[in-house]
Motif scaffolding. Structure first.
Motif, PDB file in Angstrom:
ATOM      1  N   GLU A  49      13.592  21.471  19.257  1.00  0.00           N
ATOM      2  CA  GLU A  49      12.373  21.437  19.263  1.00  0.00           C
ATOM      3  C   GLU A  49      11.604  20.383  18.749  1.00  0.00           C
ATOM      4  OE1 GLU A  49       8.262  24.133  18.540  1.00  0.00           O
ATOM      5  OE2 GLU A  49      10.424  24.771  18.134  1.00  0.00           O
ATOM      6  N   HIS A  50      11.683  19.847  17.791  1.00  0.00           N
ATOM      7  CA  HIS A  50      11.827  18.668  16.590  1.00  0.00           C
ATOM      8  C   HIS A  50      11.381  17.571  17.579  1.00  0.00           C
ATOM      9  CE1 HIS A  50      15.088  17.787  15.150  1.00  0.00           C
ATOM     10  NE2 HIS A  50      14.750  16.082  15.086  1.00  0.00           N
ATOM     11  N   VAL A  51      12.872  17.069  18.330  1.00  0.00           N
ATOM     12  CA  VAL A  51      12.756  15.993  19.206  1.00  0.00           C
ATOM     13  C   VAL A  51      12.492  15.878  20.798  1.00  0.00           C
ATOM     14  CG1 VAL A  51      14.228  14.289  20.302  1.00  0.00           C
ATOM     15  CG2 VAL A  51      15.340  15.826  18.034  1.00  0.00           C
ATOM     16  N   VAL A  52      12.000  17.232  21.026  1.00  0.00           N
ATOM     17  CA  VAL A  52      10.775  17.365  22.456  1.00  0.00           C
ATOM     18  C   VAL A  52       9.410  16.876  21.738  1.00  0.00           C
ATOM     19  CG1 VAL A  52      10.588  19.064  24.374  1.00  0.00           C
ATOM     20  CG2 VAL A  52      12.806  18.932  23.397  1.00  0.00           C
ATOM     21  N   ARG A  53       9.342  17.618  20.865  1.00  0.00           N
ATOM     22  CA  ARG A  53       7.599  17.328  20.343  1.00  0.00           C
ATOM     23  C   ARG A  53       7.130  15.801  20.894  1.00  0.00           C
ATOM     24  NH1 ARG A  53       5.258  21.343  21.190  1.00  0.00           N
ATOM     25  NH2 ARG A  53       5.507  24.090  20.737  1.00  0.00           N
ATOM     26  N   ARG A  54       8.186  15.512  20.089  1.00  0.00           N
ATOM     27  CA  ARG A  54       8.457  13.553  19.723  1.00  0.00           C
ATOM     28  C   ARG A  54       7.350  12.760  20.790  1.00  0.00           C
ATOM     29  NH1 ARG A  54       6.165  10.215  17.069  1.00  0.00           N
ATOM     30  NH2 ARG A  54       6.961   7.654  16.698  1.00  0.00           N
ATOM     31  N   VAL A  55       8.901  13.926  21.660  1.00  0.00           N
ATOM     32  CA  VAL A  55       8.030  12.628  23.178  1.00  0.00           C
ATOM     33  C   VAL A  55       6.802  12.998  23.823  1.00  0.00           C
ATOM     34  CG1 VAL A  55       8.962  12.627  25.500  1.00  0.00           C
ATOM     35  CG2 VAL A  55      10.987  13.123  23.859  1.00  0.00           C
ATOM     36  N   ILE A  56       6.569  14.403  24.070  1.00  0.00           N
ATOM     37  CA  ILE A  56       5.420  14.957  24.130  1.00  0.00           C
ATOM     38  C   ILE A  56       3.803  13.907  23.568  1.00  0.00           C
ATOM     39  CG2 ILE A  56       3.230  16.950  24.216  1.00  0.00           C
ATOM     40  CD1 ILE A  56       5.663  18.763  24.422  1.00  0.00           C
ATOM     41  N   GLU A  57       4.143  13.942  21.793  1.00  0.00           N
ATOM     42  CA  GLU A  57       3.309  12.756  21.048  1.00  0.00           C
ATOM     43  C   GLU A  57       3.214  11.760  21.001  1.00  0.00           C
ATOM     44  OE1 GLU A  57       4.984  14.159  16.938  1.00  0.00           O
ATOM     45  OE2 GLU A  57       4.678  16.147  16.824  1.00  0.00           O
ATOM     46  N   VAL A  58       4.325  11.025  21.266  1.00  0.00           N
ATOM     47  CA  VAL A  58       3.962   9.554  21.943  1.00  0.00           C
ATOM     48  C   VAL A  58       3.680   9.458  23.285  1.00  0.00           C
ATOM     49  CG1 VAL A  58       5.674   8.633  20.637  1.00  0.00           C
ATOM     50  CG2 VAL A  58       6.339   9.254  23.149  1.00  0.00           C
ATOM     51  N   LEU A  59       2.845  10.563  24.196  1.00  0.00           N
ATOM     52  CA  LEU A  59       2.634  10.331  25.262  1.00  0.00           C
ATOM     53  C   LEU A  59       1.389   9.740  25.743  1.00  0.00           C
ATOM     54  CD1 LEU A  59       4.949  12.018  28.166  1.00  0.00           C
ATOM     55  CD2 LEU A  59       4.476   9.432  28.195  1.00  0.00           C
ATOM     56  N   ASP A  60       0.525   9.161  25.928  1.00  0.00           N
ATOM     57  CA  ASP A  60      -0.625   9.243  26.223  1.00  0.00           C
ATOM     58  C   ASP A  60      -1.117   9.625  27.530  1.00  0.00           C
ATOM     59  OD1 ASP A  60      -3.512   7.536  26.932  1.00  0.00           O
ATOM     60  OD2 ASP A  60      -2.805   6.307  25.870  1.00  0.00           O
ATOM     61  N   GLY A  68       4.899  21.430  32.906  1.00  0.00           N
ATOM     62  CA  GLY A  68       2.824  21.030  33.149  1.00  0.00           C
ATOM     63  C   GLY A  68       2.900  20.261  31.683  1.00  0.00           C
ATOM     64  N   ALA A  69       3.521  19.927  30.652  1.00  0.00           N
ATOM     65  CA  ALA A  69       2.979  19.183  29.736  1.00  0.00           C
ATOM     66  C   ALA A  69       2.872  17.613  29.847  1.00  0.00           C
ATOM     67  CB  ALA A  69       3.984  18.961  28.480  1.00  0.00           C
ATOM     68  N   VAL A  70       3.965  17.257  30.383  1.00  0.00           N
ATOM     69  CA  VAL A  70       3.936  16.046  30.973  1.00  0.00           C
ATOM     70  C   VAL A  70       3.623  15.920  32.580  1.00  0.00           C
ATOM     71  CG1 VAL A  70       4.784  15.234  28.885  1.00  0.00           C
ATOM     72  CG2 VAL A  70       6.410  15.018  31.246  1.00  0.00           C
ATOM     73  N   ARG A  71       3.753  14.665  33.506  1.00  0.00           N
ATOM     74  CA  ARG A  71       3.672  14.250  34.937  1.00  0.00           C
ATOM     75  C   ARG A  71       3.459  13.146  34.931  1.00  0.00           C
ATOM     76  NH1 ARG A  71       1.068  15.663  39.206  1.00  0.00           N
ATOM     77  NH2 ARG A  71       0.628  14.558  40.381  1.00  0.00           N
ATOM     78  N   ARG A  72       4.663  11.941  35.209  1.00  0.00           N
ATOM     79  CA  ARG A  72       5.200  11.200  36.242  1.00  0.00           C
ATOM     80  C   ARG A  72       4.261  10.526  36.862  1.00  0.00           C
ATOM     81  NH1 ARG A  72      11.010   9.766  39.694  1.00  0.00           N
ATOM     82  NH2 ARG A  72      10.609   7.516  38.871  1.00  0.00           N
ATOM     83  N   VAL A  73       4.159   9.792  37.123  1.00  0.00           N
ATOM     84  CA  VAL A  73       2.669   8.065  37.812  1.00  0.00           C
ATOM     85  C   VAL A  73       3.030   7.213  37.845  1.00  0.00           C
ATOM     86  CG1 VAL A  73       1.228   9.554  37.311  1.00  0.00           C
ATOM     87  CG2 VAL A  73       1.758   7.709  36.171  1.00  0.00           C
ATOM     88  N   ARG A  74       2.879   6.628  38.691  1.00  0.00           N
ATOM     89  CA  ARG A  74       2.734   5.084  39.299  1.00  0.00           C
ATOM     90  C   ARG A  74       3.213   4.851  37.540  1.00  0.00           C
ATOM     91  NH1 ARG A  74       2.515   1.461  43.921  1.00  0.00           N
ATOM     92  NH2 ARG A  74       2.640   3.090  45.899  1.00  0.00           N
ATOM     93  N   GLY A  75       3.963   3.681  37.767  1.00  0.00           N
ATOM     94  CA  GLY A  75       4.187   3.519  36.261  1.00  0.00           C
ATOM     95  C   GLY A  75       4.867   3.966  35.211  1.00  0.00           C
ATOM     96  N   GLY A  76       5.204   5.616  35.266  1.00  0.00           N
ATOM     97  CA  GLY A  76       6.050   6.190  34.289  1.00  0.00           C
ATOM     98  C   GLY A  76       4.943   7.496  33.897  1.00  0.00           C
ATOM     99  N   TRP A  77       5.166   7.525  32.736  1.00  0.00           N
ATOM    100  CA  TRP A  77       5.133   8.628  32.757  1.00  0.00           C
ATOM    101  C   TRP A  77       3.387   8.997  31.575  1.00  0.00           C
ATOM    102  CZ3 TRP A  77       8.779  12.725  34.260  1.00  0.00           C
ATOM    103  CH2 TRP A  77       9.805  12.743  34.598  1.00  0.00           C
ATOM    104  N   VAL A  78       2.823  10.437  31.468  1.00  0.00           N
ATOM    105  CA  VAL A  78       1.444  10.426  30.738  1.00  0.00           C
ATOM    106  C   VAL A  78       1.981  12.246  30.599  1.00  0.00           C
ATOM    107  CG1 VAL A  78       0.265   8.837  31.719  1.00  0.00           C
ATOM    108  CG2 VAL A  78       0.408  11.128  32.529  1.00  0.00           C
ATOM    109  N   GLY A  79       1.380  12.080  29.011  1.00  0.00           N
ATOM    110  CA  GLY A  79       0.768  13.303  28.479  1.00  0.00           C
ATOM    111  C   GLY A  79      -0.437  14.099  29.526  1.00  0.00           C
ATOM    112  N   THR A  80      -0.457  15.576  30.177  1.00  0.00           N
ATOM    113  CA  THR A  80      -0.960  16.212  30.423  1.00  0.00           C
ATOM    114  C   THR A  80      -2.841  16.625  29.539  1.00  0.00           C
ATOM    115  OG1 THR A  80      -0.329  18.492  30.110  1.00  0.00           O
ATOM    116  CG2 THR A  80       0.600  16.449  32.612  1.00  0.00           C
TER     117      THR A  80
END
Length: 710
Positions: A383-394, A426-438
């Motif tokens: 969990e802590h590794v996955v939450r880090r991914v969410i944290e660093v996404l704008d 639903g926590a992140v979304r792929r868009v043009r240019g990469g990934w963003v957090g929701t």
């Protein structure tokens, strides 16, 4: 057959059942030949899709004719003014086979996948112009921003039919679960009213059937389930127990020409496929390696060679799994057991579809469990590794996977998998240019991942039980897949080695074994140096970027842990207690060094300090120093208090290794240092250590390891 019937069916076409069936029979004859006739379940599925516009799941064995159902339904729906059929299909080999099949029935088919990028714009235009009857897409396309935002909405609104092939991939419980397939639930939920959906697979037990049925039933629609028996009358199944990997390879060399027709030899790893293909080729057999690392164009050529019987066998990993369609495939051999009876059945199901008899042989190895454990270790992270991914996404500024990698403790492939799962959640979304957090809340489903680990362990034990069972092997597999055609009473096949007695012995000719050992035991594997620093190191406080100019020279490894030859010996060495290096290992290392085409011979040897195998590494360094008349520099000591590095992600690993050693003064050396380690994986440890030695005055560093992970 099991059916979940809907109380409210919608008749979308006035054609009578008799007229429609006659039309469907005519299309089948165009597709499969003048003698072809629809099975009753095939007709039931076609009628449900075309007339009742329902959702259906077809679970039928390989060769039953699932693709005929959706191609005929697609043609019938198109003739009645409905939109194109969208088929979500997982493998390039499957797509190529399906496009060819569609063309035989007059269906205009196109495919969008990673192998035809240059054709995408033209295919999009054809779809918009109504010139495509069937569009096959890889599941990865479903979240490509351009395809998702520009093409998919119109398809979802206007499609005549949506097909999910190899539908077990939708389920967490399926043997080949893929995160991209989880998006199909969203696609189905967004379909226009009355658009039928068909899901097909050859391999699904009760748990997978229930899961996929529920996902197809998004929005309250009930799912018609057509499920047939899994008995394969043509397959003669055997298990041959041989205790050594090299002997198993030699046995294959002896037996290959005795196996009927042409076939597939499956291995568990890429290196095993390459090694075995090399051995068999040296013996004069027409074989080739086929793996996930094989170039797409070469894959297509190799598939054509097997289809045309220009090779005796493809030596393949699971990359040649689902969907490869050669009805007269004469044999399937596994050098090493898959980790699941379900995936094993799926792979052996490629054989004997249009022949009276086909050989299915399993050659299990003691190392299989270690390989299973390795692949299981790269499952969904904690969990802590996955939450880090969410944290660093704008939430507004997209970041590429490459830019995210140095900010999290995940390597590229695992990071991509996590992002896909989070996207579906639903926590992140792929868009043009990469990934963003929701910004949406997200919960780590620990109980589900624990259940999956338990299910994986249970499947692995079942595969071990299959090797040991005295019951009918076909019946064993059918029971693992909850075959609805089975009864409580035993139903032996009468053909497998347990039912009819063995026809294959484990005997290996001594000359054949000697030749195999000479080929597979040839020591030495190239160790290519890292050439580029990971991106984003500055964010971790490390001022390194661009090309690596102060790292090691190209190096060597005695062998891979996955090698058919040295792999088994090295695994035994590493699994046992630490101790002095065996003479046979020293002799092999000397052979590797003697064949090394270095620019300048090393003048000294330095061992990496090892926390787990100090005697092994230290004694090897001393022995090589004696044989090669090298200066023994001792061990490269760790910096006191420096924490151990476990991160698999390249940027985090490099950052963790910075300053990890106390390099001695090497300014007095007049030649390269042979830097010795026991095990190499990512290559970053040797790279960073070599950089420290170069800074301490070493003219050059030649890395050498006893083993590499793969």
């Amino acid at each position: 057959m099991m059916a979940v019937m809907s109380a409210n069916t919608t008749t979308a076409d006035p054609t009578t059942g008799a007229d429609l069936r006659a039309e469907a029979e005519g299309l089948l004859r165009e597709l499969a030949g003048p003698e072809a006739r629809l099975r009753e379940d095939q007709w039931t599925a076609i009628e449900a899709l075309v007339v009742q516009r329902r959702r259906a799941l077809v679970v039928q064995r390989t060769g039953w004719g699932k693709s005929a159902v959706y191609f005929i339904a697609a043609k019938l729906l198109r003739a009645r003014g409905h939109g194109p059929t969208v088929i979500v299909s997982p493998l390039l080999a499957l797509m190529r086979n399906q496009v060819s099949s569609a063309e035989r029935a007059g269906v205009r088919a196109a495919t969008i996948n990673s192998g035809n990028v240059t054709e995408w714009d033209e295919i999009h235009r054809q779809i918009a112009d109504g010139d495509v009857d069937v569009l096959l897409v890889s599941p990865e396309r479903l979240n490509n921003p351009d395809f998702r935002d520009q093409v998919l909405p119109s398809l979802a609104a206007d499609a005549g039919l949506v097909v999910v092939d190899e539908a077990h991939c939708v389920s967490d419980w399926g043997h080949d679960f893929r995160p991209d397939y989880r998006r199909i639930r969203t696609l189905i939920g967004e379909l226009g009213e009355g658009i039928p959906v068909l899901a097909t697979t050859a391999t699904a037990n009760d748990r997978v059937v229930a899961d996929v049925s529920a996902q197809l039933g998004v929005g309250g629609a009930e799912t018609l389930v057509l499920r047939g028996g899994l008995e394969r009358e043509s397959l003669r199944m055997s298990v041959v127990q041989i205790d050594e990997a090299t002997k198993r390879a030699a046995w294959l060399g002896q037996q290959l020409n005795r196996l009927p027709g042409s076939g597939i030899i499956y291995t568990l790893t890429v290196s095993a496929a390459r090694d075995l293909a090399g051995l068999l080729s040296d013996q004069g057999h027409a074989v080739a390696a086929y793996t996930g690392q094989t170039d797409p164009a070469e894959r297509e050529s190799l598939e054509a060679d097997l289809l045309g019987n220009r090779v005796k066998a493809l030596v393949a990993t699971s990359a040649l799994g689902m969907g490869f369609d050669k009805p007269d495939l004469g044999f399937v051999v596994h050098l090493g057991a898959p980790s699941s009876p379900i995936s094993y059945y799926q792979q052996v199901g490629r054989a004997g579809r249009s022949t009276d008899s086909a050989e299915v042989v399993l050659l299990p190895g003691h190392e299989d469990r270690q390989i299973w454990s390795y692949f299981a270790s790269v499952a969904f992270p904690r969990e802590h590794v996955v939450r880090r991914v969410i944290e660093v996404l704008d939430t507004e500024r997209p970041q590429s996977t490459q830019a995210l990698e140095p900010q999290v403790e995940l390597n590229r492939s695992r990071l991509e998998m996590v992002l896909k799962v989070l996207d579906v959640d639903g926590a992140v979304r792929r868009v043009r240019g990469g990934w963003v957090g929701t910004g949406q809340p997200w919960e780590y489903d620990a109980p589900r991942y624990e259940r999956l680990e338990q299910a994986r362990a249970s499947e692995q034990q079942a595969m071990v039980d299959y090797q040991r069972t005295t019951m009918c092997r076909m019946e064993f597999l059918r029971r693992q897949l909850d075959d609805p055609g089975l009864t409580a009473e035993p139903q032996p096949c009468g053909r497998c080695d347990n039912c009819a007695g063995p026809t294959l012995t484990a005997d290996v000719d001594e000359q054949a074994l000697s030749q195999a050992r000479a080929r597979l035991d040839r020591p030495g594997v190239d160790l290519l140096p890292r050439k580029q620093w990971p991106t984003g190191l500055a964010k971790l406080g490390v001022s390194l970027s661009g090309k690596i100019t102060d790292g090691p020279q190209p190096g060597r490894v005695l062998g891979r842990l996955t090698d058919l030859g040295w792999g088994q010996r090295l695994r035994a060495l590493f699994d046992g207690p630490d101790g002095p290096v065996p003479d046979a290992v020293v002799d092999a290392c000397v052979k590797v060094l003697a064949a090394w085409d270095w620019d300048q011979r090393p003048t000294s040897v330095l061992a990496m300090e090892s926390a787990t195998r100090p005697q092994l590494v230290g004694s090897l360094a001393r022995r090589l120093a004696e044989v090669g008349r090298l200066t023994d520099l001792g061990s490269l000591a760790r910096t006191p208090g420096h924490p151990p590095v476990s991160a698999a992600n390249s940027a985090y690993r490099v950052a963790g290794l910075a300053g990890a050693w106390l390099a001695p003064d090497l300014g007095h050396l007049d030649g390269p240092v042979l830097l010795l380690d026991d095990l190499t994986d990512t290559g970053w440890t040797l790279t960073m250590a070599a950089r420290e030695l170069r800074a301490a005055g070493a003219p050059a560093v030649l890395p050498f390891a006893l083993a590499s992970v793969n």
